[in-house]
Enzyme design. Structure first.
Site, PDB file in Angstrom:
ATOM      1  N   HIS A 135     -17.612 -83.022 129.759  1.00 25.81           N
ATOM      2  CA  HIS A 135     -16.780 -83.740 130.717  1.00 25.81           C
ATOM      3  C   HIS A 135     -15.675 -82.811 131.190  1.00 25.81           C
ATOM      4  O   HIS A 135     -15.181 -82.008 130.417  1.00 25.81           O
ATOM      5  CB  HIS A 135     -16.166 -84.993 130.070  1.00 25.81           C
ATOM      6  CG  HIS A 135     -15.658 -85.967 131.076  1.00 25.81           C
ATOM      7  ND1 HIS A 135     -14.416 -85.852 131.643  1.00 25.81           N
ATOM      8  CD2 HIS A 135     -16.244 -87.054 131.640  1.00 25.81           C
ATOM      9  CE1 HIS A 135     -14.257 -86.832 132.509  1.00 25.81           C
ATOM     10  NE2 HIS A 135     -15.343 -87.568 132.538  1.00 25.81           N
ATOM     11  N   ASP A 156     -21.886 -91.676 130.108  1.00 25.85           N
ATOM     12  CA  ASP A 156     -23.237 -91.919 130.590  1.00 25.85           C
ATOM     13  C   ASP A 156     -24.303 -91.714 129.535  1.00 25.85           C
ATOM     14  O   ASP A 156     -25.472 -92.042 129.761  1.00 25.85           O
ATOM     15  CB  ASP A 156     -23.525 -90.997 131.786  1.00 25.85           C
ATOM     16  CG  ASP A 156     -22.784 -91.471 133.014  1.00 25.85           C
ATOM     17  OD1 ASP A 156     -22.633 -92.694 133.145  1.00 25.85           O
ATOM     18  OD2 ASP A 156     -22.343 -90.628 133.806  1.00 25.85           O
TER      19      ASP A 156
HETATM   20  N1  ACO Z   1     -25.316 -78.830 128.531  1.00 27.18           N
HETATM   21  C1  ACO Z   1     -25.251 -77.513 128.218  1.00 27.18           C
HETATM   22  N2  ACO Z   1     -24.181 -76.729 128.483  1.00 27.18           N
HETATM   23  C2  ACO Z   1     -23.146 -77.288 129.094  1.00 27.18           C
HETATM   24  C3  ACO Z   1     -23.135 -78.655 129.453  1.00 27.18           C
HETATM   25  C4  ACO Z   1     -24.272 -79.433 129.147  1.00 27.18           C
HETATM   26  N3  ACO Z   1     -24.313 -80.733 129.462  1.00 27.18           N
HETATM   27  N4  ACO Z   1     -21.962 -78.958 130.062  1.00 27.18           N
HETATM   28  C5  ACO Z   1     -21.251 -77.821 130.103  1.00 27.18           C
HETATM   29  N5  ACO Z   1     -21.955 -76.816 129.504  1.00 27.18           N
HETATM   30  C6  ACO Z   1     -21.499 -75.442 129.280  1.00 27.18           C
HETATM   31  C7  ACO Z   1     -21.535 -74.638 130.573  1.00 27.18           C
HETATM   32  O1  ACO Z   1     -22.770 -73.971 130.719  1.00 27.18           O
HETATM   33  C8  ACO Z   1     -20.376 -73.689 130.347  1.00 27.18           C
HETATM   34  O2  ACO Z   1     -20.828 -72.699 129.423  1.00 27.18           O
HETATM   35  P1  ACO Z   1     -20.254 -71.182 129.535  1.00 27.18           P
HETATM   36  O3  ACO Z   1     -18.774 -71.291 129.306  1.00 27.18           O
HETATM   37  O4  ACO Z   1     -20.995 -70.438 128.485  1.00 27.18           O
HETATM   38  O5  ACO Z   1     -20.611 -70.738 130.936  1.00 27.18           O
HETATM   39  C9  ACO Z   1     -19.351 -74.535 129.601  1.00 27.18           C
HETATM   40  O6  ACO Z   1     -20.130 -75.532 128.903  1.00 27.18           O
HETATM   41  C10 ACO Z   1     -18.338 -75.222 130.503  1.00 27.18           C
HETATM   42  O7  ACO Z   1     -19.033 -76.003 131.471  1.00 27.18           O
HETATM   43  P2  ACO Z   1     -18.576 -76.224 132.979  1.00 27.18           P
HETATM   44  O8  ACO Z   1     -19.768 -76.586 133.795  1.00 27.18           O
HETATM   45  O9  ACO Z   1     -17.744 -75.057 133.416  1.00 27.18           O
HETATM   46  O10 ACO Z   1     -17.609 -77.464 132.819  1.00 27.18           O
HETATM   47  P3  ACO Z   1     -17.152 -78.421 133.987  1.00 27.18           P
HETATM   48  O11 ACO Z   1     -15.891 -79.055 133.534  1.00 27.18           O
HETATM   49  O12 ACO Z   1     -17.142 -77.692 135.288  1.00 27.18           O
HETATM   50  O13 ACO Z   1     -18.335 -79.510 134.083  1.00 27.18           O
HETATM   51  C11 ACO Z   1     -19.661 -81.418 133.696  1.00 27.18           C
HETATM   52  C12 ACO Z   1     -18.292 -80.763 133.518  1.00 27.18           C
HETATM   53  C13 ACO Z   1     -20.107 -81.343 135.180  1.00 27.18           C
HETATM   54  C14 ACO Z   1     -19.568 -82.894 133.332  1.00 27.18           C
HETATM   55  C15 ACO Z   1     -20.696 -80.683 132.799  1.00 27.18           C
HETATM   56  O14 ACO Z   1     -20.310 -80.784 131.440  1.00 27.18           O
HETATM   57  C16 ACO Z   1     -22.129 -81.213 132.982  1.00 27.18           C
HETATM   58  O15 ACO Z   1     -22.838 -80.740 133.855  1.00 27.18           O
HETATM   59  N6  ACO Z   1     -22.561 -82.188 132.140  1.00 27.18           N
HETATM   60  C17 ACO Z   1     -23.867 -82.801 132.298  1.00 27.18           C
HETATM   61  C18 ACO Z   1     -23.820 -83.842 133.416  1.00 27.18           C
HETATM   62  C19 ACO Z   1     -23.096 -85.089 133.011  1.00 27.18           C
HETATM   63  O16 ACO Z   1     -23.336 -85.651 131.938  1.00 27.18           O
HETATM   64  N7  ACO Z   1     -22.221 -85.572 133.920  1.00 27.18           N
HETATM   65  C20 ACO Z   1     -21.501 -86.851 133.712  1.00 27.18           C
HETATM   66  C21 ACO Z   1     -20.028 -86.613 133.512  1.00 27.18           C
HETATM   67  S1  ACO Z   1     -19.245 -88.150 133.177  1.00 27.18           S
HETATM   68  C22 ACO Z   1     -19.068 -88.861 134.724  1.00 27.18           C
HETATM   69  O17 ACO Z   1     -18.961 -88.217 135.725  1.00 27.18           O
HETATM   70  C23 ACO Z   1     -19.056 -90.287 134.790  1.00 27.18           C
END
Ligand code: ACO
Length: 428
Positions: free
Chosen positions: A307, A364
């Site tokens: 998140h 979610d």
């Molecule tokens: N699975 C694997 N790796 C992940 C995940 C995941 N679900 N989420 C983040 N990471 C990793 C990224 O690859 C990144 O790794 P790195 O530092 O080695 O490059 C690190 O964790 C940070 O991730 P970011 O994408 O930079 O974090 P950001 O804050 O931009 O994204 C987000 C947050 C979009 C929610 C992300 O965690 C994601 O894509 N999650 C899956 C989708 C999801 O469940 N979305 C619902 C969110 S809740 C809502 O909106 C109601």
């Protein structure tokens, strides 16, 4: 901490006020940055460090896992209040008295009928249209039937447009579902409450008596309370930005529905369930999918994990996990997908990759499992989220307009071509 932040550029020092929120969050007010520095801007892709407004609606602390609406803890609200009561709180700032609640509910019901011509628009969609696309379009189409713009300075006008949208939105959502199913479009039954009406409009068929299941109604009520607001997320910011141009309430909410649709945001609930079903079909090898999520050469992400602001845990996920357990016990269902979800969570939480990056299950991760148990098809999951988020979106739009916020218009750093001479066709 000092009340002034200093920025030094080219030997010149600029000072900016440091301001504090009610919970001691600290912000540097850079309103004057561009004018005092002669054009310098900040660059913050994804607005990871940028506050877009001051707001009195929702407080969340991502590190401590706190979520409060208007000061009330989400844990208390889900246990002690119902969806409409919380909607009133979020939109108008205080919990309603019984009389205020009754009036609010009655006024919403007064608007639960749609113009019959809306059916012509529904007819125009193909049966396979995604219900989020239909919901966004139909919400926007409401403007055609309500062409007068809301007078933001008139309390009555504002209230009327709020109850109108609250009344009509779940009907639009249910009709999008019926279109997909090929079932008749049901009308609201004003003897039922808001949540019961959503259920009957979606599931009642003319040949059968619809039997309301109070356990399902309670679970849905709780789930939708959890979704009611979440401060400046992607769809809420979209609503505020669209509304900042003085676009009307219905048009702004329609923009928010589109923003909510994406799988990195509200669409994640659909993506989570599809992922869990894939894992199940693939033999239930949870470890294989954890490895895929960690592999930087694999685009796969563990949906429902991570998140932008919760870096400890998502308090909503905790409540939902318990609600899923209770619902399954009450309904006596045994969904193998729940077992996969729990196994996945357990393995991920012990894994260094997820711990290091502070990736925890989000709202979610379990919500789709609940929707599935309620008989709601996967394509409708994000629509349910949109129904839940409606009060928050309305409250945010209203706050933005009443605060007379300026039009939302970020700057950019241009990295394209410098000036080029035009080339005619023969020179290209
Ligand atoms: N699975 C694997 N790796 C992940 C995940 C995941 N679900 N989420 C983040 N990471 C990793 C990224 O690859 C990144 O790794 P790195 O530092 O080695 O490059 C690190 O964790 C940070 O991730 P970011 O994408 O930079 O974090 P950001 O804050 O931009 O994204 C987000 C947050 C979009 C929610 C992300 O965690 C994601 O894509 N999650 C899956 C989708 C999801 O469940 N979305 C619902 C969110 S809740 C809502 O909106 C109601």
């Amino acid at each position: 901490m000092s009340d002034i932040a200093k920025l030094e550029i080219d030997g010149k020092t600029y000072e900016f006020p440091v301001i504090r929120g009610i919970e001691n969050e600290i912000a540097i007010d850079i309103k004057s940055l561009r004018s005092v520095t002669n054009g310098i801007i900040t660059l913050d892709a994804g607005f990871k460090n940028t506050g877009s407004c001051e707001s009195k609606i929702t407080f969340l602390d991502g590190e401590k896992g706190i979520l409060r609406y208007r000061g009330y803890a989400i844990e208390d609200l889900t246990k002690k209040a119902n969806f409409l009561e919380v909607a009133f709180l979020i939109i108008f700032g205080e919990l309603p008295t019984k009389a205020e609640f009754n009036k609010f509910e009655k006024d919403i019901k007064r608007h639960s009928l749609l113009n019959e011509e809306m059916k012509d628009i529904i007819d125009g969609f193909p049966k396979v249209a995604h219900p989020m696309g239909m919901l966004s379009s139909l919400t926007s189409a409401l403007t055609a039937f309500n062409p007068a713009t809301v007078d933001i300075n008139s309390k009555e006008d504002l209230y009327e447009s709020i109850v109108k949208l609250m009344g009509k939105f779940p009907v639009l959502a249910a009709w999008a579902h019926s279109k997909n199913q090929g079932t008749p479009l049901n009308y609201a039954d004003n003897s039922l409450n808001y949540i019961e009406n959503i259920m009957q409009m979606m599931f009642k068929i003319p040949t059968e008596t619809y039997k309301m299941n109070p356990i399902a109604v309670k679970a849905l009520d709780e789930l939708l309370i959890l979704h009611e607001d979440h401060e400046q997320n992607c769809s809420t910011s979209t609503v505020r930005i669209a509304g900042s141009s003085e676009a009307g309430l219905f048009a702004s909410i329609s923009a928010g529905v589109s923003a909510l649709w994406g799988r990195l945001h509200g669409g994640a609930n659909q993506a989570v369930l599809e992922m869990l079903e894939d894992i199940q079909k693939d033999g239930g090898d949870v470890e294989k999918y954890i490895a895929k999520a960690k592999d930087k050469n694999d685009p796969f992400r563990l949906m429902g994990f991570g998140h932008r602001v919760y870096k400890n845990f998502d308090p909503r996920a905790r409540i939902i996990k318990k609600a899923a357990d209770d619902l399954f016990e009450d309904l006596g269902t045994n969904d193998p997908v729940l077992a996969i979800a729990k196994h996945l969570e357990e393995v991920a939480l012990k894994d260094e990759y997820f711990a290091e990056r502070k990736l925890y299950p989000n709202v979610d991760f379990y919500s789709g499992i609940i929707y599935r148990a309620l008989g709601i098809p996967v394509e409708m999951f994000t629509v349910m989220f949109a129904i839940g988020r409606l009060p928050g979106s309305i409250a945010q739009w209203k706050e933005m307009r009443l605060n007379h916020e300026p039009i939302g218009r970020p700057r950019q750093l241009y990295t394209g071509y410098a000036h080029r001479e035009f080339k005619s066709y023969s020179e290209r």
